[in-house]
Design a protein around this motif. Structure first.
Motif, mmCIF file in Angstrom:
data_model
loop_
_atom_site.group_PDB
_atom_site.id
_atom_site.type_symbol
_atom_site.label_atom_id
_atom_site.label_comp_id
_atom_site.label_asym_id
_atom_site.label_seq_id
_atom_site.Cartn_x
_atom_site.Cartn_y
_atom_site.Cartn_z
ATOM 1 N N TYR A 163 -5.951 -7.693 3.517
ATOM 2 C CA TYR A 163 -7.271 -7.793 4.141
ATOM 3 C C TYR A 163 -8.119 -8.847 3.430
ATOM 4 C CZ TYR A 163 -12.085 -6.619 5.393
ATOM 5 O OH TYR A 163 -13.386 -6.680 5.812
ATOM 6 N N CYS A 200 -7.169 -8.542 -0.357
ATOM 7 C CA CYS A 200 -6.607 -7.318 -0.915
ATOM 8 C C CYS A 200 -5.149 -7.546 -1.303
ATOM 9 C CB CYS A 200 -6.703 -6.168 0.077
ATOM 10 S SG CYS A 200 -5.925 -4.639 -0.519
ATOM 11 N N CYS A 255 -10.978 -1.282 -0.524
ATOM 12 C CA CYS A 255 -10.594 -2.103 0.623
ATOM 13 C C CYS A 255 -10.890 -1.333 1.907
ATOM 14 C CB CYS A 255 -9.113 -2.462 0.543
ATOM 15 S SG CYS A 255 -8.503 -3.342 2.001
ATOM 16 N N VAL A 303 -9.555 -1.898 -5.700
ATOM 17 C CA VAL A 303 -9.153 -3.216 -6.181
ATOM 18 C C VAL A 303 -10.282 -3.816 -7.011
ATOM 19 C CG1 VAL A 303 -7.666 -3.598 -4.177
ATOM 20 C CG2 VAL A 303 -10.029 -4.414 -4.122
ATOM 21 N N ARG A 343 0.804 -1.220 0.000
ATOM 22 C CA ARG A 343 0.000 0.000 0.000
ATOM 23 C C ARG A 343 0.841 1.275 0.000
ATOM 24 N NH1 ARG A 343 -2.822 3.542 -1.091
ATOM 25 N NH2 ARG A 343 -4.909 4.031 -0.343
#
Length: 560
Positions: free
Chosen positions: A398, A393, A379, A386, A161
């Motif tokens: 996640y 994810c 997410c 996504v 991320r």
């Protein structure tokens, strides 16, 4: 060189996401043609301009492979290399080794980039990659960052991320199974009296507590039961086994050998020469089983492997998919004569399938990929955008809640709907004799064919004035995929000519002169059908030799 329809879609979505977000991750498993797609994305982003791009890889062979494929996809773009031997930024696109480029002296030479491409992008969270990414953005804040990986979620919890804000597209394993680019998995969940105990093992930061797993799995009665079930369901298959600890792997290897099954051991702390010798013995067929501990989940592939044994649970679904993926590759008969592979048996003696859901169900083998822009969701953990279909994810790990499989559900049986490659292909495939047993497609530079003999399909590819070669054997879908890819490799969008009007015109006099008399009376015959028939006629002897020779090799291999 041409892209498959699904590859084109992946490229379009990636370019769109880069334009919208300035960065993006694409998820594409083995068999998808990842290198071809990242090359096409880079080519579209910098082609026809003065923009500069850099493609990162962490291994020498990947740098070489990426550059070679890039040149085939983008023959008009210049390239250069930064590695231990050369350090040149002269090309419009530079292929760089991360360990080399990440050194301060080499980073100081980094020019302003408009695009940074990261192959195997699950490594992007590592410090060496971050130094390169940060320097590229420092030199040019508008530099776009594009990553491609098969396995984004890592066990070290270092999510992607911070580098990527979104996932442009995710090609799922089920799509590649349906299109014939991977073989289907057949999963068996087998309880040898340990599932209840495994269900109580605690999770650590990285995974399940493998010491506790070892205490449950590394017992003689359990291993004996594993080998018994393996003999019943996959005893003649080349097999890769995943264990919990080195001690567990050593015991399992010894047990296989004691039972008369040649097995070799591979662990991370083995000397490199021993590890290479063990893998060479397995690749040569001297060992039927290779046992390992977290070594062969990535960067290893032996296509004849058609059984995967899971003797450990995995808290990450991506880890399970990595392990199962070692057995899903299709086989090139030129490289492995006599090997016929139509599926992969997965024997799960742990809890991974029960925890994450059957691999077949999760990849939605009956689903169909739509055209156009992919539907997305956000997410709730990291806020990334996504694809709607993902259950985990790719950027933070996640997991969306899913229903547990019903007790006693037959996880090894499923219905698979194959992609109709004849419709999706860029080439027109001709059914030569109207019985669906011989199909041929022509380009200007190459031809492909699929032929049926004694319950098995054979894919063949050829070029003018060259001896045809066997591309695949086994299932119809796999053979069609191999033959279509052969055409994609040797043709361009201009030479595919699937919809050209002249294809439907009557045959030329020259064509008719070479056709058998029966076809000269077929007044519905088209020019393209005549060319396909002539391709078969001129190559008939070579095709028959390949097909009958491969059939004999396959029967010999089965007898052995």
């Amino acid at each position: 060189m041409m892209l498959r329809p699904r590859q084109k879609q992946f490229v379009e979505r990636s370019v769109r996401a880069l334009g919208e977000h300035g960065n993006s991750l694409g998820v594409a498993p083995t068999g998808s043609g990842k290198t071809v797609m990242l090359s096409a994305v880079a080519g579209q982003m910098v082609g026809g301009s003065e923009a500069k791009a850099c493609v990162l890889a962490h291994r020498d062979e990947l740098t070489t492979q990426n550059r070679d494929k890039f040149g085939r996809v983008n023959p008009d773009l210049s390239t250069s290399v930064v590695d231990a031997r050369a350090k040149s930024w002269d090309g419009q696109v530079t292929f760089a080794m991360v360990p080399t480029l990440a050194r301060p002296a080499n980073l100081d030479q980094l020019p302003g980039l408009d695009l940074l491409v990261i192959d195997e992008a699950h490594h992007a969270a590592a410090d060496s990659y971050r130094r390169i990414i940060d320097r590229a953005l420092q030199r040019n804040p508008s530099c776009r960052i594009f990553g491609v990986t098969a396995t984004p979620n890592r066990g070290d919890k270092r999510g992607l991320r911070p580098v990527f804000s979104n996932v442009a597209d995710q090609i799922r394993i089920g799509e590649l199974v349906r299109s014939g680019h991977l073989v289907p998995p057949r999963t068996f969940v087998i309880d040898v009296g340990v599932q209840e105990a495994l269900g109580k093992v605690r999770r650590t930061v990285d995974d399940f507590d493998m010491t506790a797993v070892d205490a449950i799995m590394n017992r003689a009665p359990v291993t004996e039961a594993v080998i018994k079930h393996w003999r019943e369901k996959a005893g003649q298959r080349q097999t890769v086994v995943f264990c919990s600890t080195v001690a567990h792997a050593q015991a399992v290897t010894a047990a296989f050998n004691a039972d008369g099954v040649d097995a070799v051991l591979v662990t991370g702390d083995m000397p490199e020469t021993e590890r290479k010798a063990a893998l060479a013995a397995y690749a040569a067929g001297e060992a039927r089983v290779v046992v390992n501990v977290a070594v062969m989940t990535e960067g290893w592939d032996h296509p004849p492997t058609s059984c995967v044994v899971l003797l450990r649970p995995s808290s990450y679904k991506s880890t399970m998919i990595q392990m199962v993926g070692r057995g899903l590759s299709t086989v090139d008969p030129a490289e492995f004569p006599g090997v016929v592979k139509t599926d992969c048996v997965v024997l799960d003696f742990g809890t991974s399938t029960l925890l994450h859901g059957s691999l077949e169900q999760d990849v939605d083998l009956d689903g169909h990929e739509g055209d156009g822009e992919a539907p997305t969701k956000d997410c709730s953990e990291c806020g990334a955008k996504v694809p709607l279909a993902v259950n985990e994810c790719p950027l933070c790990g996640y997991v969306w809640e899913r229903e547990s499989p019903e007790e006693g559900a037959p996880l090894h049986s499923f219905i698979m709907s194959e992609v109709d490659l004849l419709q999706r292909s860029s080439f027109r495939w001709c059914d030569l004799f109207g019985d669906d047993a011989a199909l041929v497609a022509n380009g200007f530079n190459a031809w492909g064919g699929v032929f049926f003999l004694k319950g098995r399909w054979y894919g063949v590819g050829g070029q003018p004035k060259q001896t045809p070669r066997l591309l695949a054997l086994g299932e119809r879908t796999v053979c069609l995929a191999a033959a279509d890819d052969w055409l994609n490799t040797h043709e361009t969008d201009e030479s595919a000519h699937k919809t050209r009007s002249w294809l439907n015109q009557p045959p030329t006099d020259r064509q008719l002169a070479y056709l058998p008399p029966a076809f000269r009376q077929d007044f519905g015959l088209t020019r393209y059908q005549a060319s396909a028939l002539l391709t078969f006629q001129f190559n008939k002897r070579a095709i028959r030799s390949l097909v009958f020779g491969a059939d004999a090799d396959a029967e010999t291999g089965r007898a052995a």
